[in-house]
Motif scaffolding. Structure first.
Motif, short mmCIF file in Angstrom:
data_model
loop_
_atom_site.label_atom_id
_atom_site.label_comp_id
_atom_site.label_asym_id
_atom_site.label_seq_id
_atom_site.Cartn_x
_atom_site.Cartn_y
_atom_site.Cartn_z
N THR A 267 8.57 -64.82 5.76
CA THR A 267 8.13 -64.33 7.22
C THR A 267 8.96 -64.78 7.82
N ALA A 268 9.02 -66.11 8.11
CA ALA A 268 9.26 -66.16 9.83
C ALA A 268 11.14 -65.64 9.65
N VAL A 269 11.68 -65.95 8.57
CA VAL A 269 13.29 -65.38 8.44
C VAL A 269 13.72 -64.06 8.14
N VAL A 270 12.46 -63.40 7.45
CA VAL A 270 12.68 -61.90 7.23
C VAL A 270 14.08 -62.36 5.89
N THR A 271 15.31 -61.95 6.21
CA THR A 271 15.79 -62.17 4.99
C THR A 271 16.75 -63.44 5.41
N THR A 272 17.26 -64.57 4.55
CA THR A 272 18.56 -65.04 4.93
C THR A 272 19.42 -65.32 3.95
N VAL A 273 20.75 -64.94 4.15
CA VAL A 273 21.95 -64.50 3.09
C VAL A 273 23.02 -65.83 3.33
N PHE A 274 23.01 -66.10 1.96
CA PHE A 274 23.57 -67.86 1.63
C PHE A 274 25.24 -67.04 0.93
N GLN A 275 26.49 -67.73 1.94
CA GLN A 275 27.73 -67.78 1.89
C GLN A 275 27.84 -68.80 1.40
N ALA A 276 27.01 -69.87 0.59
CA ALA A 276 28.30 -70.81 -0.37
C ALA A 276 27.27 -71.05 -0.54
N LEU A 277 27.11 -72.28 -1.91
CA LEU A 277 26.06 -72.71 -2.86
C LEU A 277 27.01 -74.41 -3.07
N GLY A 278 26.45 -75.46 -2.64
CA GLY A 278 26.60 -76.14 -2.59
C GLY A 278 25.46 -77.02 -4.19
N TYR A 279 27.18 -78.19 -5.43
CA TYR A 279 26.61 -77.76 -6.77
C TYR A 279 28.30 -78.90 -7.12
N ASN A 280 27.59 -80.25 -7.66
CA ASN A 280 28.01 -81.56 -7.84
C ASN A 280 29.28 -81.64 -6.98
N GLY A 281 28.91 -81.96 -6.12
CA GLY A 281 30.10 -82.19 -5.06
C GLY A 281 30.94 -81.04 -4.82
N GLU A 282 30.45 -80.05 -5.05
CA GLU A 282 31.60 -78.94 -4.76
C GLU A 282 30.47 -77.76 -4.16
N LYS A 283 31.63 -76.41 -3.22
CA LYS A 283 31.49 -75.83 -2.29
C LYS A 283 32.21 -74.64 -2.99
N LEU A 284 30.46 -73.76 -2.98
CA LEU A 284 30.93 -72.50 -3.93
C LEU A 284 30.51 -71.65 -2.76
N GLU A 285 32.05 -70.83 -2.83
CA GLU A 285 31.58 -69.54 -2.28
C GLU A 285 31.46 -68.33 -2.57
N LEU A 286 30.47 -67.85 -1.55
CA LEU A 286 29.78 -66.46 -2.13
C LEU A 286 30.55 -65.07 -1.97
N PRO A 287 30.86 -63.86 -2.09
CA PRO A 287 30.80 -63.03 -1.54
C PRO A 287 30.34 -62.47 -0.55
#
Length: 328
Positions: A267-287
């Motif tokens: 409700t508050a954000v409506v939509t928040t798009v993610f630009q990167a995922l952090g996993y196992n010490g890596e920062k994985l960029e998204l398109p």
């Protein structure tokens, strides 16, 4: 604000009163034992000054589901919906116009009895307060996939909008922020192998042109925005699969280029798009997709247009707030 008190096994009169402090003591049971739940919803003003709520019956159903899980008395439909409309009518001049603007509304129920004893309280308050609000996140954010902390556990209160759920999320979120992320993708408590929610939002994943979102459960909140996104996607002919999302499948899709988007809704954000995922010490960029390419943005625009009376409402979700008060 709206207030109504529960005592002697029944709710009293619903009152519309000026917003301000209420007198409680540190022995209030809601503070000591956590009997407290709330809802988040919004009122919108269109270009003609008309005011609308969005699917308020869903929030009514959910606050009672939360109250029941926390052993609190449920509120009546009249208390909730009529009180809501009276407050929004009184505050209609506070509702801002324009893109991303709204009146954020917070209905809540909490225990007010004074007793330092761990038991179900005998006194409660139902209240509704509101504040003008603007868009929450305006830029894509980076999120860390949790491999230790969980938002909720099986048999717990994850499906209730319990106040304590949010308190428990703050410390892990703080740690993620210190690592350079804005939010967390919560994973299951048993194995941390499955997506559940993200921050205070439901989570969606797009692999190729299919959208995935976890099924609601006793650990995952039945979000109104989540349900709206699913129905709007179906209306556009976009395939949506409601099924468990494995972390390893998302990471593999990121590596092979089929992961197009990950985003959160609420409700508050409506939509928040993610630009990167952090996993196992890596920062994985998204398109970085254009607004036209992004399912997240397209569906968000569909939703906001519907909420603000800029498009037809084939679902019957928009509820106009008429002038119900003689004086405001």
């Amino acid at each position: 604000m709206i207030i109504c008190e529960y005592e002697d096994g029944k709710w009293g009169d619903v009152k519309l009163v000026p917003y301000g402090p209420l007198q409680f003591t540190p022995a209030m049971m809601g503070v000591n034992y956590g009997q407290a739940c709330f809802e988040g919803m919004k009122a919108y003003k269109d270009k003609d000054g008309q005011v609308f709520l969005f699917r308020p019956e869903k929030n009514f159903e959910r606050i009672n589901k939360s109250a029941k899980r926390l052993a609190m008395p449920e509120v009546t439909e009249e208390m909730f919906l009529d009180g809501l409309k009276a407050l929004v009518d009184a505050d209609r001049n506070w509702i801002p116009s324009g893109e991303g603007m709204s009146l954020y509304i917070r209905p809540l129920i909490f225990a007010t009895e004074e007793a330092l004893k761990a038991r179900v309280a005998n006194k409660y308050m139902f209240a509704i307060v509101a504040t003008p609000a603007k868009m929450y996140y305006t830029e894509p954010v980076s999120v860390k996939i949790s491999d230790h902390y969980s938002r909720a556990a099986s048999g717990g209160v994850g499906s209730a909008k319990a106040a304590g759920n949010y308190a428990a999320s703050f410390y892990p979120t703080q740690l993620a922020i210190e690592e350079g992320y804005e939010q967390i993708i919560w994973t299951d408590d048993a194995t941390h192998e499955y997506f559940e929610e993200s921050g205070t939002m439901n989570v969606f994943v797009r692999i190729n042109d299919t959208i995935y979102t976890p099924p609601t459960s006793e650990k995952i909140l039945d979000g109104v925005t989540r349900d709206s996104f699913i129905q709007l996607a179906n209306k556009r002919g976009i395939e949506v699969k409601i099924e468990p999302i494995k972390v390893k499948d998302v990471i593999e899709a990121q590596k092979n280029g089929t992961l197009k988007e990950v985003w959160g809704v609420g409700t508050a954000v409506v939509t928040t798009v993610f630009q990167a995922l952090g996993y196992n010490g890596e920062k994985l960029e998204l398109p970085r997709l254009s607004d036209e390419e992004s399912f997240a943005v397209v569906l968000k625009n569909d939703l906001v247009d519907l909420q603000t009376n800029l498009s037809e409402d084939p679902f019957g979700w928009r509820v106009k707030v008429d002038h119900v008060l003689e004086t405001v």
